[in-house]
Design an enzyme around this catalytic site. Structure first.
Site, short mmCIF file in Angstrom:
data_model
loop_
_atom_site.label_atom_id
_atom_site.label_comp_id
_atom_site.label_asym_id
_atom_site.label_seq_id
_atom_site.Cartn_x
_atom_site.Cartn_y
_atom_site.Cartn_z
N LYS A 111 0.84 -1.22 0.00
CA LYS A 111 0.00 0.00 0.00
C LYS A 111 0.87 1.26 0.00
CE LYS A 111 -4.28 -1.52 0.24
NZ LYS A 111 -5.10 -1.51 -0.93
N LYS A 194 -3.05 -10.13 -9.50
CA LYS A 194 -4.38 -10.69 -9.17
C LYS A 194 -5.49 -9.74 -9.61
CE LYS A 194 -4.80 -8.72 -4.59
NZ LYS A 194 -5.83 -8.48 -3.68
N LYS A 197 -10.27 -4.79 -7.31
CA LYS A 197 -11.37 -3.83 -7.52
C LYS A 197 -10.88 -2.59 -8.23
CE LYS A 197 -14.10 -5.15 -3.56
NZ LYS A 197 -13.64 -5.47 -2.24
P1 TYM Z 1 -11.23 -7.55 0.12
O1 TYM Z 1 -12.51 -6.86 -0.06
O2 TYM Z 1 -10.01 -6.95 -0.45
O3 TYM Z 1 -11.32 -9.00 -0.43
C1 TYM Z 1 -12.39 -9.82 -0.03
C2 TYM Z 1 -12.04 -11.27 -0.23
O4 TYM Z 1 -11.80 -11.54 -1.61
C3 TYM Z 1 -10.55 -12.19 -1.75
N1 TYM Z 1 -9.94 -11.80 -3.02
C4 TYM Z 1 -9.40 -12.68 -3.87
N2 TYM Z 1 -9.27 -14.01 -3.82
C5 TYM Z 1 -8.68 -14.61 -4.87
N3 TYM Z 1 -8.24 -13.94 -5.98
C6 TYM Z 1 -8.34 -12.61 -6.06
N4 TYM Z 1 -7.94 -11.98 -7.15
C7 TYM Z 1 -8.94 -11.91 -4.98
N5 TYM Z 1 -9.20 -10.60 -4.73
C8 TYM Z 1 -9.81 -10.56 -3.52
C9 TYM Z 1 -9.72 -11.72 -0.56
O5 TYM Z 1 -8.70 -12.64 -0.28
C10 TYM Z 1 -10.77 -11.68 0.51
O6 TYM Z 1 -10.97 -12.95 1.06
N6 TYM Z 1 -9.07 -7.69 4.46
C11 TYM Z 1 -10.19 -8.38 3.82
C12 TYM Z 1 -11.51 -7.93 4.40
C13 TYM Z 1 -11.64 -8.32 5.83
C14 TYM Z 1 -11.73 -9.64 6.35
C15 TYM Z 1 -11.85 -9.48 7.76
C16 TYM Z 1 -11.74 -10.90 5.77
C17 TYM Z 1 -11.69 -7.46 6.87
N7 TYM Z 1 -11.82 -8.16 8.06
C18 TYM Z 1 -11.97 -10.61 8.59
C19 TYM Z 1 -11.84 -12.00 6.61
C20 TYM Z 1 -11.97 -11.86 8.00
C21 TYM Z 1 -10.08 -8.12 2.33
O7 TYM Z 1 -9.07 -8.30 1.76
O8 TYM Z 1 -11.13 -7.69 1.68
#
Ligand code: TYM
Length: 329
Positions: A111, A194, A197
């Site tokens: 980041k 990867k 968003k």
């Molecule tokens: P976020 O919104 O970035 O991603 C949400 C979930 O999607 C998965 N993900 C992917 N998996 C495989 N390939 C990809 N290209 C890809 N892009 C996103 C992420 O691994 C995630 O599982 N920090 C978390 C949000 C969060 C969270 C938590 C998750 C906050 N508190 C507690 C689990 C438990 C996140 O990355 O969100």
């Protein structure tokens, strides 16, 4: 029966990476375990959304969660900011999280590289808030994509540190989990890295047929194999990886053979991939539209979810306060 917690940041529409990383196979998961799925709207504040964007994104992500098959009768679905207890546990965990280890987290370093003008303290302590989300329900399993492994490692560290500090065996050490399969990384359409968003390389669950076709046809490729069984370049490997999520194995075999014999036409492969992606997304997309226009249903889901989640959060936080030594006079 295990306790499962998973979250998605409300920073925009969900894409295929989110789906295959964290949202597949709800059906088995939610009826066999105690599941908490939430929308991480506190986490989304690190990107400074406007108030109306914040609300709109939360609403969108709830609709998308439900459209992917999450059943609010079986699982608890709620909004992170509806649980004050999460914020308090985050504060308490911050006292046992060290700045050095937070600065060394790979996701933080990434980041800092990507957005040097907005390195806020919320980004630094992102893994602490994530740990609070998970251990507030004393979860043992966390459905996430491969990119979240470092955060789960930190969660285990904080849970262990708390247990050691107060000489208890209170918090379990949760594991990353992908419904019994290995953790996945869905690649983007731009050749490297990867699907994300904000990277502009994703297929979203709300994309219509035309948008999907346009994106896939514009995906990065190479100039084609020149010798038999040639090793694939990363962009081509990525297209095959995406295909593995949505296409029939016989279709993948067909294109693999064509590649290996140098007869492949990437245009044909892309057309097929766009077709298969649309077939996969269409029913989800339709459900998203139906659910997102049903205000009353959404309101009920969010209210019931917050009540159920709060019950578990209040219990944990009460016990944690007591273990730490907060006492009434
Ligand atoms: P976020 O919104 O970035 O991603 C949400 C979930 O999607 C998965 N993900 C992917 N998996 C495989 N390939 C990809 N290209 C890809 N892009 C996103 C992420 O691994 C995630 O599982 N920090 C978390 C949000 C969060 C969270 C938590 C998750 C906050 N508190 C507690 C689990 C438990 C996140 O990355 O969100």
């Amino acid at each position: 029966m295990e306790t499962v917690v998973s979250g998605i940041r409300s920073t925009g529409n969900l894409h295929l990476g989110n789906y295959f990383g964290a949202l597949t196979n709800f059906s088995r998961m939610q009826y066999e375990n105690k599941c908490y799925f939430f929308i991480a709207d506190y986490h989304s504040l690190t990107t400074h959304p406007t108030p109306s964007d914040l609300h709109g994104h939360v609403r969108q992500v709830i609709s998308e969660y439900l459209a992917c098959g999450l059943d609010p009768e079986a699982a608890t679905i709620y909004i992170q900011s509806d649980l004050n207890e999460v914020a308090e546990l985050y504060l308490l965990l911050n006292m046992i999280a060290y700045v050095g280890e937070l600065e060394r987290t790979t996701t933080f370093k990434e980041k800092v590289r990507l957005q040097p003008d907005n390195v806020n303290a919320g980004l630094l302590t992102y893994p602490v808030l994530m740990a609070a989300d998970i251990i507030i329900h004393k979860a043992s399993k966390v459905p996430v994509g491969k990119d979240q492994e470092p955060h789960l490692e930190m969660t285990r560290k904080f849970a262990r540190r708390f247990n050691n500090m107060y000489n208890v065996n209170y918090f379990p050490e949760p594991e990353a989990y992908n419904f019994g399969r290995s953790l996945v990384k869905v690649p983007g359409l731009d050749g490297t890295g990867k699907m994300g968003k904000t990277e502009g390389n994703g297929i979203f669950l709300v994309d219509d047929e035309k948008t999907i076709r346009k994106k896939v046809m514009a995906a990065v490729t190479d100039s084609g194999p020149v010798e038999q069984n040639q090793e694939m370049s990363e962009p081509i490997k990525n297209l095959f990886t995406i295909m593995e999520f949505v296409s029939d194995p016989s279709v993948i075999d067909y294109f693999r053979e064509k590649y290996n014999s140098c007869e492949i036409r990437y245009g044909e492969l892309k057309k097929q991939l766009a077709h298969d992606l649309n077939l996969f997304i269409e029913p989800i997309r339709e459900k998203i539209y139906a659910i997102s226009s049903d205000d009353e249903y959404l309101r009920k889901v969010v209210k019931t979810g917050a009540e159920k989640a709060r019950e578990s959060a209040v219990k944990t936080l009460g016990e944690v306060r007591e273990l730490i030594g907060f006492k009434p006079f």
